[in-house]
Design a protein around this motif. Structure first.
Motif, short mmCIF file in Angstrom:
data_model
loop_
_atom_site.label_atom_id
_atom_site.label_comp_id
_atom_site.label_asym_id
_atom_site.label_seq_id
_atom_site.Cartn_x
_atom_site.Cartn_y
_atom_site.Cartn_z
N GLY A 1 0.91 -1.28 -0.33
CA GLY A 1 -0.05 -0.30 -0.11
C GLY A 1 1.02 1.13 -0.63
O GLY A 1 1.96 1.18 0.05
N ASN A 2 -0.13 2.36 0.13
CA ASN A 2 1.10 3.13 0.15
C ASN A 2 1.45 4.02 1.37
O ASN A 2 2.45 4.65 1.17
N VAL A 3 1.09 3.52 2.60
CA VAL A 3 1.48 4.08 3.46
C VAL A 3 2.53 2.26 4.12
O VAL A 3 2.16 1.50 4.45
N GLY A 4 3.58 2.67 4.36
CA GLY A 4 4.69 2.19 5.48
C GLY A 4 5.10 1.36 4.28
O GLY A 4 5.89 -0.12 4.55
N GLN A 5 5.17 1.33 2.52
CA GLN A 5 6.09 0.78 2.05
C GLN A 5 7.46 0.66 2.55
O GLN A 5 7.88 -0.80 1.76
N ALA A 6 7.85 1.11 2.47
CA ALA A 6 9.52 1.33 2.45
C ALA A 6 9.89 0.70 3.64
O ALA A 6 11.07 -0.20 3.92
N ARG A 7 9.14 1.05 5.31
CA ARG A 7 9.23 -0.51 5.87
C ARG A 7 8.97 -1.15 5.67
O ARG A 7 9.66 -2.07 6.57
N GLU A 8 7.67 -1.06 4.83
CA GLU A 8 7.51 -3.44 4.87
C GLU A 8 8.69 -3.93 4.02
O GLU A 8 8.73 -4.70 4.30
N LEU A 9 9.13 -2.81 3.33
CA LEU A 9 9.99 -3.55 2.20
C LEU A 9 11.43 -3.48 2.74
O LEU A 9 12.16 -5.09 3.04
N ALA A 10 11.61 -2.70 3.65
CA ALA A 10 13.14 -3.01 4.90
C ALA A 10 12.88 -4.28 5.50
O ALA A 10 13.60 -5.13 5.58
N VAL A 11 12.12 -4.54 6.41
CA VAL A 11 11.74 -5.89 7.20
C VAL A 11 11.37 -7.09 6.30
O VAL A 11 12.33 -7.72 6.76
N LEU A 12 11.23 -7.02 5.20
CA LEU A 12 10.47 -8.49 4.69
C LEU A 12 12.09 -8.57 3.96
O LEU A 12 12.61 -9.59 3.60
N GLN A 13 12.90 -7.70 3.73
CA GLN A 13 14.18 -7.74 2.63
C GLN A 13 15.83 -7.86 4.03
O GLN A 13 16.46 -9.12 3.87
N GLY A 14 15.48 -7.10 4.82
CA GLY A 14 15.71 -8.17 6.34
C GLY A 14 16.06 -9.52 6.26
O GLY A 14 16.73 -10.11 6.88
N ALA A 15 14.49 -9.73 5.97
CA ALA A 15 14.13 -12.01 6.75
C ALA A 15 14.91 -12.38 5.19
O ALA A 15 15.39 -13.27 6.24
N LEU A 16 15.38 -12.07 4.45
CA LEU A 16 15.48 -12.99 3.26
C LEU A 16 17.45 -12.70 3.14
O LEU A 16 17.69 -13.52 3.68
N ASP A 17 17.99 -12.04 4.19
CA ASP A 17 19.43 -11.83 3.78
C ASP A 17 19.52 -12.13 5.03
O ASP A 17 20.32 -13.01 5.62
N LEU A 18 18.78 -12.17 6.19
CA LEU A 18 19.04 -13.30 7.91
C LEU A 18 19.19 -14.39 8.09
O LEU A 18 20.32 -14.95 7.78
N HIS A 19 18.52 -15.56 6.21
CA HIS A 19 17.97 -16.36 6.86
C HIS A 19 18.70 -16.65 4.43
O HIS A 19 18.30 -17.40 4.16
N VAL A 20 19.87 -16.65 4.92
CA VAL A 20 20.14 -16.23 3.61
C VAL A 20 20.87 -17.35 2.81
O VAL A 20 20.87 -18.09 1.50
N GLY A 21 20.07 -17.82 3.16
CA GLY A 21 21.73 -19.13 3.03
C GLY A 21 20.97 -20.00 3.08
O GLY A 21 21.43 -21.78 1.95
N ILE A 22 20.21 -20.26 3.16
CA ILE A 22 18.54 -21.44 2.56
C ILE A 22 18.13 -21.68 1.33
O ILE A 22 17.73 -20.26 0.87
N SER A 23 17.94 -22.41 0.91
CA SER A 23 17.44 -23.05 -0.41
C SER A 23 16.40 -23.76 -0.47
O SER A 23 15.07 -24.23 -1.02
#
Length: 331
Positions: free
Chosen positions: A196-218
């Motif tokens: 949505g228009n509100v909180g987009q940057a915050r949400e993306l940062a959280v989601l990207q942070g989750a992927l980065d935390l678990h980067v070695g998992i496939s």
């Protein structure tokens, strides 16, 4: 290990030709390239019969809470799963109404909701936790919780009658689905999530942070454990079991597609049993279906809920069944 060697490919070219020829002889059918013709081919292959029969269809709605939502949504949105579950059990949703009017049995599965609910004939509890943990700060589930959810989803389907499983989801599972899509396909998470228009940057940062935390998992089950949800894990088990039993599997939306995608990594042939109701353009859903090689019935969501979109596929399935019945009677 999750056993999947009992889900083989079932495509029968001789049966496909027989169905194609029969439908082609029906004036006005549009042939197998029409929507109903496509579904007729699908039903025939799933059941291994030129005259398939759809029996006791089950609309099953999976629900759970997600720890990551506390960082990506408002307080109201974080509690939306409880409100939606209460409305479904009260029969107040569009999906509930369509299910009643179309003769579909509706069951709601508590896979991991924070709230508790009074006993209800349509409510089944299989939860082993009150929601997942925040996947941006650690694994969403333990390995044991994930495997238990898969096993409980499997057992759930073995107890359901009929040969049609319409899958829905309610809650806030889109973030987990977007994370799984990004991890399993390599598509950037910004292209997977609907913002949505509100909180987009915050949400993306959280989601990207989750992927980065678990980067070695496939590995798909490891990814599900780290990034997914309890309802998605239960859906994986349900999809695998439904494919074993040659049930028609109707996939209602983005979250249910996430479960099918994980399950298909384990048993690719199960996609032959799946009918995808739509491909939403609001997130990465339509692109994911393309990557899976799936053709949705509708180009966009007709309703806002996955359960409702699954139910709306039912009249088309019945039409396909009736078409093949007419073909058989004409031969």
């Amino acid at each position: 290990m999750i056993a999947t060697d009992d889900i083989p490919r079932r495509y029968d070219p001789a049966l496909a030709e027989r169905v194609r020829h029969g439908i082609g002889q029906m004036p006005g059918s549009g042939g197998v390239h029409s929507c109903v013709g496509f579904l007729a081919q699908k039903l025939a292959q799933i059941q291994g019969s030129a005259r398939p029969q759809l029996e006791k269809p089950q609309l099953v709605v999976f629900a759970a809470d997600h720890g990551i939502v506390a960082r990506t949504a408002s307080v109201y949105q974080a509690d939306v799963a409880t409100l939606r579950v209460r409305n479904i059990l009260a029969g107040n949703t569009v999906a509930s109404m369509f299910a009643r009017r179309n003769g579909l049995a509706l069951t709601l599965i508590d896979c991991g909701l924070r709230a508790d609910f009074e006993p209800h004939l349509q409510l089944v509890r299989i939860k082993m936790a009150r929601g997942t943990l925040d996947s941006s700060r650690g694994a969403a589930m333990t390995v044991g919780q994930c495997r238990a959810a898969i096993e409980r989803g499997t057992r759930l389907v073995t107890r359901l009658p009929g040969n049609v499983l319409l899958l829905g989801e309610t809650g806030m599972g889109n973030e987990a689905a977007a994370l799984l899509m990004s991890r399993l396909t390599g598509v950037p998470v910004a292209d997977c999530a609907g913002f949505g228009n509100v909180g987009q940057a915050r949400e993306l940062a959280v989601l990207q942070g989750a992927l980065d935390l678990h980067v070695g998992i496939s590995n798909p089950v490891a990814a599900l454990t780290a990034l997914g949800g309890l309802e998605i894990a239960a859906l994986v088990g349900a999809v695998l079991q439904a494919a074993r039993q040659r049930r028609v599997i109707v996939v209602g939306g983005f979250v249910t597609t996430a479960a099918v995608a994980v399950a298909a990594k384990l048993a690719p042939a199960l996609l032959e049993c799946c009918v995808f109701s739509h491909g939403s353009q609001a997130n990465g859903h339509a692109r994911w279906l393309q990557l899976l090689g799936a053709e949705p019935l509708f180009d966009a969501a007709v309703c806002t809920s996955e359960s409702c979109n699954a139910v709306l596929a039912w009249p088309l399935l019945k039409s396909a069944e009736q078409l093949l019945s007419a073909v058989a009677e004409a031969q």
